[in-house]
Scaffold this motif. Structure first.
Motif, PDB file in Angstrom:
ATOM      1  N   SER A  13      66.670  58.414  36.330  1.00 38.62           N
ATOM      2  CA  SER A  13      66.361  58.441  37.758  1.00 38.62           C
ATOM      3  C   SER A  13      65.819  57.086  38.209  1.00 38.62           C
ATOM      4  CB  SER A  13      65.332  59.530  38.047  1.00 38.62           C
ATOM      5  OG  SER A  13      64.070  59.153  37.520  1.00 38.62           O
ATOM      6  N   ASP A  14      65.522  56.962  39.493  1.00 38.18           N
ATOM      7  CA  ASP A  14      64.928  55.750  40.038  1.00 38.18           C
ATOM      8  C   ASP A  14      63.412  55.849  40.109  1.00 38.18           C
ATOM      9  OD1 ASP A  14      67.227  54.260  40.334  1.00 38.18           O
ATOM     10  OD2 ASP A  14      67.624  54.986  42.360  1.00 38.18           O
ATOM     11  N   VAL A  15      62.847  56.793  39.360  1.00 43.07           N
ATOM     12  CA  VAL A  15      61.403  56.965  39.303  1.00 43.07           C
ATOM     13  C   VAL A  15      60.929  56.607  37.903  1.00 43.07           C
ATOM     14  CG1 VAL A  15      59.512  58.639  39.498  1.00 43.07           C
ATOM     15  CG2 VAL A  15      61.478  58.774  41.038  1.00 43.07           C
ATOM     16  N   HIS A  20      55.885  56.014  40.150  1.00 43.11           N
ATOM     17  CA  HIS A  20      56.269  55.157  41.263  1.00 43.11           C
ATOM     18  C   HIS A  20      57.755  54.816  41.196  1.00 43.11           C
ATOM     19  CE1 HIS A  20      51.847  54.266  40.971  1.00 43.11           C
ATOM     20  NE2 HIS A  20      51.995  54.757  42.191  1.00 43.11           N
ATOM     21  N   GLY A  21      58.333  54.500  42.348  1.00 42.84           N
ATOM     22  CA  GLY A  21      59.747  54.176  42.433  1.00 42.84           C
ATOM     23  C   GLY A  21      60.092  52.817  41.847  1.00 42.84           C
ATOM     24  N   ARG A  22      61.389  52.592  41.683  1.00 43.97           N
ATOM     25  CA  ARG A  22      61.881  51.336  41.122  1.00 43.97           C
ATOM     26  C   ARG A  22      61.425  50.133  41.942  1.00 43.97           C
ATOM     27  NH1 ARG A  22      65.764  50.251  37.400  1.00 43.97           N
ATOM     28  NH2 ARG A  22      66.502  52.398  37.375  1.00 43.97           N
ATOM     29  N   ASP A  23      61.316  50.288  43.272  1.00 41.19           N
ATOM     30  CA  ASP A  23      60.929  49.162  44.118  1.00 41.19           C
ATOM     31  C   ASP A  23      59.516  48.660  43.835  1.00 41.19           C
ATOM     32  OD1 ASP A  23      59.954  51.542  45.148  1.00 41.19           O
ATOM     33  OD2 ASP A  23      60.052  50.871  47.230  1.00 41.19           O
TER      34      ASP A  23
END
Length: 56
Positions: A13-15, A20-23
């Motif tokens: 996933s992007d988490v 926290h998120g990838r960003d």
């Protein structure tokens, strides 16, 4: 209600494991540590891996 069947397929996933998120792990400099966590808590992005559910 129909239950989804679990498959052996897994997807990243992007988490991050820190929640926290990838960003939050992207910087203008070298490194992927989380900008929202302490460096000792999350020194790099580690994607949470989740199972892919097959729908019937």
């Amino acid at each position: 209600m129909r239950k989804s069947k679990r498959t052996d397929a897994m997807v990243a996933s992007d988490v991050c494991e820190c929640g926290h998120g990838r960003d939050a792990h992207e910087h203008y400099r070298k490194g992927t540590e989380c900008s929202l966590c302490d460096i000792r808590a999350c020194a790099e992005f580690r994607a949470v891996v989740v199972p892919v559910l097959a729908s019937n």
